[in-house]
Design an enzyme around this catalytic site. Structure first.
Site, PDB file in Angstrom:
ATOM      1  N   LYS A  18      -0.658  28.875 -35.150  1.00  0.00           N
ATOM      2  CA  LYS A  18       0.277  28.503 -33.728  1.00  0.00           C
ATOM      3  C   LYS A  18       1.016  27.236 -34.121  1.00  0.00           C
ATOM      4  CE  LYS A  18       0.058  30.779 -29.680  1.00  0.00           C
ATOM      5  NZ  LYS A  18      -0.737  31.790 -29.403  1.00  0.00           N
TER       6      LYS A  18
HETATM    7  N1  GLU Z   1       1.684  34.501 -28.982  1.00  0.00           N
HETATM    8  C1  GLU Z   1       1.174  35.625 -28.638  1.00  0.00           C
HETATM    9  C2  GLU Z   1      -0.367  35.477 -28.824  1.00  0.00           C
HETATM   10  O1  GLU Z   1      -0.740  34.646 -28.355  1.00  0.00           O
HETATM   11  C3  GLU Z   1       1.658  36.644 -29.836  1.00  0.00           C
HETATM   12  C4  GLU Z   1       1.256  36.182 -31.197  1.00  0.00           C
HETATM   13  C5  GLU Z   1       2.090  37.074 -32.571  1.00  0.00           C
HETATM   14  O2  GLU Z   1       2.650  38.042 -32.234  1.00  0.00           O
HETATM   15  O3  GLU Z   1       1.898  36.664 -33.627  1.00  0.00           O
HETATM   16  O4  GLU Z   1      -1.004  36.215 -28.997  1.00  0.00           O
END
Ligand code: GLU
Length: 422
Positions: free
Chosen positions: A111
């Site tokens: 993240k």
């Molecule tokens: N930000 C989204 C989540 O928390 C998508 C993550 C992604 O598609 O890599 O799942």
């Protein structure tokens, strides 16, 4: 809600650690490796300096955390929000590890984020911040290493800038380095709606399991962004009644049902705020949590359901569109009250699932139809829901702990097979 910069606010990484601890009794010999999940593999903190449009200089703090890459490259979104901290990004990366593994996607968890308020910057300033951030974290990115995507405060334009910046630094176009891109740059049909669609599928499966009729069911949604608005549309299309909505502007209620499409159009018009939507009444933000409903969908930020609210909510099923909306202490209270929580790592996994489809399509340069994408999303989500429900039943644990059992077993089995270097 206090900022994470205030030490009085419960820290998300502590919630993640507590959720991991709850899995320990169910891991058998793999428990030997459990500590792995309590230590992010790699945390990168970067300075993001930009020139403002007025010529002044401003510095932001940015992060990229790769929590675990035992099963594949890091995967997870990038958040632009004034409350972003390293602690929060660590927790969000940990939840991505669990989410990818619970759905059996060939990814680890990662993240990123920048502590900034996107609404306070011009488009040109946001572009500069995005590009500088991408360049700074570029040393750990790559289609086989770590693949960002949108999250709170970022969108397909952010991903286009990230893809372009990374590509320029590489000397060639690398579409597979980010997902959630515009269709014109190798994005996938259905990606924008995928998280909300997955939330709806998870809620529908929970209703099926409990013999709860969707037609006429009352739904309350917190957060009316990419996730909450699409989930609300799909619940409404299935015959449910969206009785209340909340976003940063405030809370609205209409017991007869809010016209979701009209609310979306209202917000899309210049200066349109949810709270001013004419098809509903305004209510107090705290009273929002007392509204009787069959489904409560927190689709905003972490830590929304604390002990107090968990004791008050009048719902049967909570479907977590946001990451980490329920504190562990609230989980216990909800379980005692017989309220089912379909956890984030399952309920909002539609987004990363279609991100996976996008990445596969980019590699093969062969693109699928929206019908194919939605059908594949549907079958992966339904299978994952059933697997989690089965483990929950077998061990008499919450669906969150069940999802963690499945995911941690997969991650730690990979860890065990790979062994420890050197
Ligand atoms: N930000 C989204 C989540 O928390 C998508 C993550 C992604 O598609 O890599 O799942």
């Amino acid at each position: 809600m206090l900022s994470y910069l205030d030490p009085a606010r419960p820290q998300p990484w502590s919630s993640f650690l507590e959720q991991v601890d709850r899995v320990a009794p169910y891991l058998g010999k793999l428990g030997y490796w459990l500590e792995t999940l309590k230590h992010p593999k790699r945390c990168l903190i970067v300075d993001v300096p930009i020139h403002r449009d007025d010529g002044s200089l401003v510095h932001f703090e940015g992060y990229r955390v790769q929590h675990n890459v035992s099963r594949g490259p890091g995967k997870g979104g990038v958040r632009f929000h004034p409350d972003v901290t390293l602690n929060e990004v660590m927790a969000l990366s940990g939840w991505m590890t669990i989410k990818s593994a619970a759905l059996n996607l060939p990814y680890g968890g990662a993240k990123g984020g920048i502590r900034l308020d996107p609404a306070a910057l011009s488009r040109a300033e946001l572009e500069r911040a995005t590009r500088r951030y991408t360049s700074e974290i570029g040393i750990i990115l790559g289609p086989g290493r770590d693949i960002p995507a949108p999250d709170v405060g970022t969108d397909e334009q952010t991903m286009a800038w990230m893809m372009d910046t990374y590509s320029i630094n590489q000397g060639g176009t690398v579409t597979g380095v980010v997902t959630g891109k515009p269709i014109s740059l190798g994005g996938s049909l259905g990606r924008r709606e995928a998280t909300g669609r997955g939330v709806f599928i998870a809620g529908r499966e929970a209703a099926l399991q409990q013999n709860l009729e969707l037609v006429g069911a009352r739904v309350v949604v917190q957060g009316f962004g990419n996730v909450g608005s699409v989930a609300a549309q799909l619940f409404a299309a299935a015959g449910a009644r969206i009785v209340a909505l909340q976003d940063a502007s405030g809370s609205i209620i209409n017991p007869a049902g809010i016209d979701v499409n009209a609310a979306i159009s209202h917000i899309a018009t210049a200066g349109g705020r949810l709270i001013d939507f004419p098809g509903a009444e305004q209510i107090d933000n705290e009273a929002f949590w007392d509204i009787p409903c069959e489904f409560l969908v927190p689709a905003a930020l972490e830590g929304q359901l604390d002990a107090t609210r968990a004791a008050r909510v009048q719902t049967r099923i909570i479907v977590e569109g946001a990451n980490g909306p329920t504190l562990p202490v609230a989980d216990d209270i909800l379980a005692e009250r017989g309220i089912t929580v379909v956890p984030d790592v399952l309920a909002n996994a539609g987004g990363v699932t279609v991100s996976y489809f996008e990445w596969v399509q980019d590699f093969s340069s062969f693109f699928w139809t929206e019908a194919e994408i939605n059908a594949r999303l549907e079958s992966i989500m339904v299978a994952a829901y059933k697997a989690v429900a089965e483990v929950a039943e077998e061990h008499k644990v919450s669906m969150r702990t069940a999802a963690f059992i499945i995911a941690c077993t997969r991650v730690l089995a990979a860890r065990d097979r790979r062994g420890l270097y050197p």
